[in-house]
Motif scaffolding. Sequence first.
Motif, mmCIF file in Angstrom:
data_model
loop_
_atom_site.group_PDB
_atom_site.id
_atom_site.type_symbol
_atom_site.label_atom_id
_atom_site.label_comp_id
_atom_site.label_asym_id
_atom_site.label_seq_id
_atom_site.Cartn_x
_atom_site.Cartn_y
_atom_site.Cartn_z
ATOM 1 N N HIS A 146 -9.218 -0.071 -11.186
ATOM 2 C CA HIS A 146 -10.607 -0.465 -11.481
ATOM 3 C C HIS A 146 -11.499 0.766 -11.703
ATOM 4 O O HIS A 146 -12.442 1.005 -10.941
ATOM 5 N N PRO A 147 -11.231 1.531 -12.760
ATOM 6 C CA PRO A 147 -11.990 2.769 -12.995
ATOM 7 C C PRO A 147 -13.420 2.505 -13.444
ATOM 8 O O PRO A 147 -13.741 1.433 -13.972
ATOM 9 N N ASP A 148 -14.268 3.516 -13.247
ATOM 10 C CA ASP A 148 -15.626 3.484 -13.784
ATOM 11 C C ASP A 148 -15.649 3.972 -15.223
ATOM 12 O O ASP A 148 -16.542 3.602 -15.996
ATOM 13 N N VAL A 149 -14.681 4.823 -15.580
ATOM 14 C CA VAL A 149 -14.574 5.388 -16.926
ATOM 15 C C VAL A 149 -13.093 5.556 -17.264
ATOM 16 O O VAL A 149 -12.291 5.889 -16.392
ATOM 17 N N VAL A 150 -12.757 5.349 -18.536
ATOM 18 C CA VAL A 150 -11.401 5.605 -19.018
ATOM 19 C C VAL A 150 -11.446 6.767 -19.999
ATOM 20 O O VAL A 150 -12.247 6.752 -20.952
ATOM 21 N N VAL A 151 -10.612 7.784 -19.766
ATOM 22 C CA VAL A 151 -10.447 8.896 -20.698
ATOM 23 C C VAL A 151 -9.122 8.662 -21.409
ATOM 24 O O VAL A 151 -8.057 8.738 -20.788
ATOM 25 N N LEU A 152 -9.171 8.366 -22.699
ATOM 26 C CA LEU A 152 -8.020 7.823 -23.422
ATOM 27 C C LEU A 152 -7.622 8.699 -24.597
ATOM 28 O O LEU A 152 -8.410 8.903 -25.532
ATOM 29 N N ASP A 153 -6.389 9.225 -24.559
ATOM 30 C CA ASP A 153 -5.854 9.971 -25.695
ATOM 31 C C ASP A 153 -5.448 8.984 -26.783
ATOM 32 O O ASP A 153 -4.841 7.945 -26.499
ATOM 33 N N LEU A 154 -5.776 9.299 -28.036
ATOM 34 C CA LEU A 154 -5.432 8.393 -29.124
ATOM 35 C C LEU A 154 -3.958 8.455 -29.491
ATOM 36 O O LEU A 154 -3.376 7.475 -29.932
ATOM 37 N N MET A 155 -3.341 9.626 -29.321
ATOM 38 C CA MET A 155 -1.941 9.808 -29.717
ATOM 39 C C MET A 155 -1.033 9.548 -28.525
ATOM 40 O O MET A 155 -0.767 10.435 -27.709
ATOM 41 N N LEU A 156 -0.579 8.315 -28.405
ATOM 42 C CA LEU A 156 0.268 7.913 -27.285
ATOM 43 C C LEU A 156 1.569 7.300 -27.795
ATOM 44 O O LEU A 156 1.584 6.662 -28.846
ATOM 45 N N PRO A 157 2.657 7.464 -27.050
ATOM 46 C CA PRO A 157 3.907 6.788 -27.407
ATOM 47 C C PRO A 157 3.810 5.305 -27.063
ATOM 48 O O PRO A 157 3.023 4.907 -26.203
ATOM 49 N N GLY A 158 4.623 4.483 -27.722
ATOM 50 C CA GLY A 158 4.572 3.045 -27.429
ATOM 51 C C GLY A 158 3.284 2.447 -27.952
ATOM 52 O O GLY A 158 2.973 2.548 -29.141
ATOM 53 N N ILE A 159 2.514 1.846 -27.074
ATOM 54 C CA ILE A 159 1.210 1.302 -27.471
ATOM 55 C C ILE A 159 0.278 2.470 -27.805
ATOM 56 O O ILE A 159 0.056 3.349 -26.981
ATOM 57 N N SER A 160 -0.269 2.473 -29.000
ATOM 58 C CA SER A 160 -1.147 3.570 -29.404
ATOM 59 C C SER A 160 -2.450 3.547 -28.633
ATOM 60 O O SER A 160 -2.845 2.520 -28.063
ATOM 61 N N ALA A 203 -2.242 8.191 -16.083
ATOM 62 C CA ALA A 203 -1.137 7.426 -16.664
ATOM 63 C C ALA A 203 -0.582 8.178 -17.861
ATOM 64 O O ALA A 203 -1.329 8.833 -18.600
ATOM 65 N N GLY A 204 0.744 8.061 -18.065
ATOM 66 C CA GLY A 204 1.390 8.802 -19.137
ATOM 67 C C GLY A 204 1.664 7.998 -20.388
ATOM 68 O O GLY A 204 2.216 8.523 -21.357
ATOM 69 N N SER A 205 1.292 6.727 -20.415
ATOM 70 C CA SER A 205 1.511 5.885 -21.595
ATOM 71 C C SER A 205 0.444 4.805 -21.641
ATOM 72 O O SER A 205 -0.261 4.548 -20.658
ATOM 73 N N GLY A 206 0.364 4.133 -22.800
ATOM 74 C CA GLY A 206 -0.600 3.054 -22.924
ATOM 75 C C GLY A 206 -0.298 1.902 -22.000
ATOM 76 O O GLY A 206 -1.195 1.321 -21.381
ATOM 77 N N GLU A 207 0.988 1.562 -21.888
ATOM 78 C CA GLU A 207 1.385 0.468 -21.003
ATOM 79 C C GLU A 207 0.998 0.770 -19.557
ATOM 80 O O GLU A 207 0.449 -0.083 -18.851
ATOM 81 N N GLU A 208 1.299 2.009 -19.133
ATOM 82 C CA GLU A 208 0.958 2.404 -17.774
ATOM 83 C C GLU A 208 -0.552 2.427 -17.572
ATOM 84 O O GLU A 208 -1.065 2.049 -16.510
ATOM 85 N N GLY A 209 -1.268 2.859 -18.597
ATOM 86 C CA GLY A 209 -2.722 2.897 -18.504
ATOM 87 C C GLY A 209 -3.322 1.522 -18.301
ATOM 88 O O GLY A 209 -4.247 1.342 -17.500
ATOM 89 N N LEU A 210 -2.791 0.515 -19.001
ATOM 90 C CA LEU A 210 -3.296 -0.848 -18.847
ATOM 91 C C LEU A 210 -2.992 -1.389 -17.453
ATOM 92 O O LEU A 210 -3.792 -2.130 -16.874
ATOM 93 N N GLU A 211 -1.850 -1.001 -16.903
ATOM 94 C CA GLU A 211 -1.522 -1.406 -15.533
ATOM 95 C C GLU A 211 -2.481 -0.769 -14.538
ATOM 96 O O GLU A 211 -2.961 -1.429 -13.603
ATOM 97 N N HIS A 212 -2.757 0.530 -14.719
ATOM 98 C CA HIS A 212 -3.691 1.234 -13.832
ATOM 99 C C HIS A 212 -5.098 0.644 -13.939
ATOM 100 O O HIS A 212 -5.840 0.627 -12.961
ATOM 101 N N LEU A 213 -5.459 0.194 -15.135
ATOM 102 C CA LEU A 213 -6.779 -0.405 -15.324
ATOM 103 C C LEU A 213 -6.955 -1.603 -14.401
ATOM 104 O O LEU A 213 -8.020 -1.790 -13.798
ATOM 105 N N ARG A 214 -5.915 -2.401 -14.266
ATOM 106 C CA ARG A 214 -5.988 -3.597 -13.425
ATOM 107 C C ARG A 214 -5.975 -3.275 -11.935
ATOM 108 O O ARG A 214 -6.627 -3.952 -11.145
#
Length: 229
Positions: free
Chosen positions: A45-59, A31-42
């Motif tokens: 259903h990942p086993d692990v999330v690799v999350l960049d802290l510096m994101l546009p929109g939702i940090s 996912a390329g943004s926090g919003e998209e990442g939260l959608e992909h989470l739902r």
Amino acid sequence: MPRVLIVEDDPDVRKAVELGLRHQGHEVSAAGSGEEGLEHLRSFHPDVVVLDLMLPGISGLDVCRRIRARDQVPIIMVTAKGDDVDVVVGLEAGADDYVVKPVQARVLDARIRAVLRRQDAPVSAVVRPRTQTHGDLAIDRAGLQVTHHGEAVALAPSELRLLLTLSASPGQVFSRQQLLEAVWEHSYHGDIRLVDACVRRLRGKLGELSGDPRYIQTVRGFGYRFGPR
């Protein structure tokens, strides 16, 4: 095959990490943004999330907090080199571990597999009764369930493993380095901030009063011990 969700806004970095993890045998969604990442989470259903802290929109920090509010999936955050403040804040927000950019696929793969081992088999070295009771705290070591005042306590993998490690030997003082090796499988060069941040999160979930912890006590100059009062 572990399912890994990557949340990274830089397309080149995202693609490189995605290809590297696929090569290491992971199933990957990116996912390329926090919003998209939260959608992909739902949906993913990942086993692990690799999350960049510096994101546009939702940090990335807000994404981490939102995930933790409803899910205990392991989170490995990605930080820029030298951003010590971001590391501490990210760990306080609920991340289980972190890696520093530029991300190396082999290092990230090792961290992913380590965090999954913590989730699947938190502690196996010490044999204890199935359930330990310490006042209002009950720890089901076989079922990997923790209750406080009869209410279930939702713990992230690193928090659960830390509690199981400490409570396996009540009264024993563990150094931060010992806990890094036992809980995070980090070598001598591990970051003790992982331990301190996880202790603070765990104390909070167990209702520990600031400055007067009942279960996890600080032994100044040495580390931590489990000793309910």
